[in-house]
Motif scaffolding. Structure first.
Motif, PDB file in Angstrom:
ATOM      1  N   LEU A  72       0.833  -1.204   0.000  1.00 25.60           N
ATOM      2  CA  LEU A  72       0.000   0.000   0.000  1.00 25.60           C
ATOM      3  C   LEU A  72       0.870   1.257   0.000  1.00 25.60           C
ATOM      4  O   LEU A  72       0.610   2.206  -0.749  1.00 25.60           O
ATOM      5  N   LEU A  73       1.904   1.278   0.818  1.00 30.62           N
ATOM      6  CA  LEU A  73       2.815   2.428   0.872  1.00 30.62           C
ATOM      7  C   LEU A  73       3.557   2.611  -0.451  1.00 30.62           C
ATOM      8  O   LEU A  73       3.713   3.736  -0.930  1.00 30.62           O
ATOM      9  N   LEU A  74       4.008   1.519  -1.045  1.00 33.91           N
ATOM     10  CA  LEU A  74       4.693   1.604  -2.332  1.00 33.91           C
ATOM     11  C   LEU A  74       3.759   2.125  -3.415  1.00 33.91           C
ATOM     12  O   LEU A  74       4.138   3.002  -4.204  1.00 33.91           O
ATOM     13  N   SER A  75       2.544   1.621  -3.426  1.00 29.45           N
ATOM     14  CA  SER A  75       1.553   2.075  -4.398  1.00 29.45           C
ATOM     15  C   SER A  75       1.257   3.564  -4.230  1.00 29.45           C
ATOM     16  O   SER A  75       1.167   4.311  -5.205  1.00 29.45           O
ATOM     17  N   GLY A  76       1.105   3.997  -2.991  1.00 32.68           N
ATOM     18  CA  GLY A  76       0.847   5.409  -2.729  1.00 32.68           C
ATOM     19  C   GLY A  76       2.018   6.287  -3.134  1.00 32.68           C
ATOM     20  O   GLY A  76       1.829   7.372  -3.692  1.00 32.68           O
ATOM     21  N   ALA A  77       3.233   5.827  -2.859  1.00 30.49           N
ATOM     22  CA  ALA A  77       4.414   6.611  -3.225  1.00 30.49           C
ATOM     23  C   ALA A  77       4.507   6.782  -4.732  1.00 30.49           C
ATOM     24  O   ALA A  77       4.805   7.875  -5.226  1.00 30.49           O
ATOM     25  N   ILE A  78       4.223   5.727  -5.466  1.00 29.59           N
ATOM     26  CA  ILE A  78       4.267   5.828  -6.923  1.00 29.59           C
ATOM     27  C   ILE A  78       3.123   6.688  -7.437  1.00 29.59           C
ATOM     28  O   ILE A  78       3.324   7.602  -8.234  1.00 29.59           O
ATOM     29  N   GLY A  79       1.914   6.406  -6.971  1.00 29.29           N
ATOM     30  CA  GLY A  79       0.743   7.135  -7.463  1.00 29.29           C
ATOM     31  C   GLY A  79       0.762   8.602  -7.109  1.00 29.29           C
ATOM     32  O   GLY A  79       0.488   9.465  -7.946  1.00 29.29           O
ATOM     33  N   ILE A  80       1.110   8.895  -5.869  1.00 27.07           N
ATOM     34  CA  ILE A  80       1.117  10.291  -5.426  1.00 27.07           C
ATOM     35  C   ILE A  80       2.402  10.985  -5.876  1.00 27.07           C
ATOM     36  O   ILE A  80       2.374  12.121  -6.343  1.00 27.07           O
TER      37      ILE A  80
END
Length: 94
Positions: A72-80
């Motif tokens: 979830l953190l990795l996805s958020g870092a990439i997306g945001i």
């Protein structure tokens, strides 16, 4: 108040907030670079998130962090991190 009324009210408020933020970020992108604007937005969001989390939940260090949280953190870092920079750049170009 009924749950239906609250749901509809929150949906309308959310749509209005998104529209207002898009206008705000479009105007702000004229004065700031997309990276600076993204840093400002994410810093403000982190402060508000931590404040809300501290008021309504248990401390972060007492929560179990598993593989799901890491994804979830990795996805958020990439997306945001990447997505919002490109979004702010497109607002600036418009």
């Amino acid at each position: 108040m009924s749950d239906h009324f609250l749901g509809v009210s929150f949906a309308i408020i959310t749509a209005m907030s998104w529209a207002a933020c898009a206008l705000f970020f479009q105007k702000s992108s004229e004065a700031m670079s997309p990276f600076a604007l993204n840093f400002f937005k994410n810093s403000l969001a982190l402060i508000l998130f931590m404040l809300t989390f501290a008021l309504f939940s248990e401390p972060l260090w007492q929560m179990g962090w598993g593989e799901d949280a890491a994804w979830l953190l990795l996805s958020g870092a990439i997306g945001i991190g990447i997505g919002d920079v490109l979004f702010f750049r497109s607002l600036h170009l418009l």
